[in-house]
Scaffold this motif. Structure first.
Motif, PDB file in Angstrom:
ATOM      1  N   CYS A 229       0.831  -1.221   0.000  1.00  0.00           N
ATOM      2  CA  CYS A 229       0.000   0.000   0.000  1.00  0.00           C
ATOM      3  C   CYS A 229       0.855   1.257   0.000  1.00  0.00           C
ATOM      4  O   CYS A 229       0.551   2.221  -0.721  1.00  0.00           O
ATOM      5  N   VAL A 230       1.924   1.259   0.780  1.00  0.00           N
ATOM      6  CA  VAL A 230       2.829   2.425   0.804  1.00  0.00           C
ATOM      7  C   VAL A 230       3.466   2.619  -0.568  1.00  0.00           C
ATOM      8  O   VAL A 230       3.538   3.738  -1.084  1.00  0.00           O
ATOM      9  N   ASN A 231       3.903   1.531  -1.192  1.00  0.00           N
ATOM     10  CA  ASN A 231       4.540   1.643  -2.507  1.00  0.00           C
ATOM     11  C   ASN A 231       3.557   2.086  -3.582  1.00  0.00           C
ATOM     12  O   ASN A 231       3.923   2.847  -4.484  1.00  0.00           O
TER      13      ASN A 231
ATOM     14  N   ALA B 120       1.001   4.028  -3.010  1.00  0.00           N
ATOM     15  CA  ALA B 120       0.816   5.462  -2.733  1.00  0.00           C
ATOM     16  C   ALA B 120       1.979   6.273  -3.288  1.00  0.00           C
ATOM     17  O   ALA B 120       1.775   7.358  -3.859  1.00  0.00           O
ATOM     18  N   VAL B 121       3.192   5.751  -3.146  1.00  0.00           N
ATOM     19  CA  VAL B 121       4.366   6.443  -3.699  1.00  0.00           C
ATOM     20  C   VAL B 121       4.233   6.567  -5.216  1.00  0.00           C
ATOM     21  O   VAL B 121       4.468   7.636  -5.791  1.00  0.00           O
TER      22      VAL B 121
ATOM     23  N   ALA C 274       1.515   6.581  -7.015  1.00  0.00           N
ATOM     24  CA  ALA C 274       0.458   7.549  -7.339  1.00  0.00           C
ATOM     25  C   ALA C 274       0.948   8.979  -7.161  1.00  0.00           C
ATOM     26  O   ALA C 274       0.652   9.855  -7.991  1.00  0.00           O
ATOM     27  N   ILE C 275       1.715   9.222  -6.118  1.00  0.00           N
ATOM     28  CA  ILE C 275       2.193  10.582  -5.843  1.00  0.00           C
ATOM     29  C   ILE C 275       3.234  11.022  -6.859  1.00  0.00           C
ATOM     30  O   ILE C 275       3.219  12.169  -7.313  1.00  0.00           O
TER      31      ILE C 275
ATOM     32  N   GLY D  16       5.959  12.171  -1.757  1.00  0.00           N
ATOM     33  CA  GLY D  16       6.360  10.858  -2.271  1.00  0.00           C
ATOM     34  C   GLY D  16       7.744  10.464  -1.802  1.00  0.00           C
ATOM     35  O   GLY D  16       7.988   9.296  -1.487  1.00  0.00           O
TER      36      GLY D  16
ATOM     37  N   LEU E  86       7.361   9.208   1.784  1.00  0.00           N
ATOM     38  CA  LEU E  86       6.820   7.843   1.830  1.00  0.00           C
ATOM     39  C   LEU E  86       7.809   6.824   1.276  1.00  0.00           C
ATOM     40  O   LEU E  86       7.865   5.691   1.746  1.00  0.00           O
TER      41      LEU E  86
END
Length: 107
Positions: free
Chosen positions: A59-61, A63-64, A66-67, A79, A82
């Motif tokens: 999930c963190v990756n 999000a990175v 996407a950012i 980004g 994160l």
């Protein structure tokens, strides 16, 4: 692609000056200060199972990713933050899992 189209923010004509390409250089600084995430990663390792840890890492990756697709370099600093947490999570989870699953003789 954003850097290829518009480039990073260039403040001077000296490419070796810190003020040139400041956003690109921030990524390295954020990775160097990834140790600030130690308490959070330690909590995840002790409180959650391996599957939950790796789902959180995914999930963190995501999000990175996407950012960093944002067309704003200022937003991409989030980004970088994160990403430093994701790198620490990846290396900590991987090494702890290998040790837990296979023992010290194979580590």
């Amino acid at each position: 692609q954003l850097l290829a189209e518009k480039g990073d923010i260039k403040f001077t004509t000296n490419p070796n000056d810190w003020t040139d390409y400041v956003y690109t250089r921030l990524a390295g600084w954020f990775n160097a200060f990834g140790f600030i995430w130690f308490p959070l990663v330690q909590y995840m390792l002790t409180e959650y199972s391996w599957s939950v840890d790796y789902i959180l890492l995914a999930c963190v990756n995501i999000a990175v990713l996407a950012i960093i697709m944002a067309r704003s370099l200022e937003v991409q600093v989030i980004g970088f933050t994160l990403l430093s947490m994701g790198r620490l999570m990846l290396f900590s989870f991987h090494h702890a899992y290998v040790l837990d699953a296979f023992g010290i003789q194979f580590f």
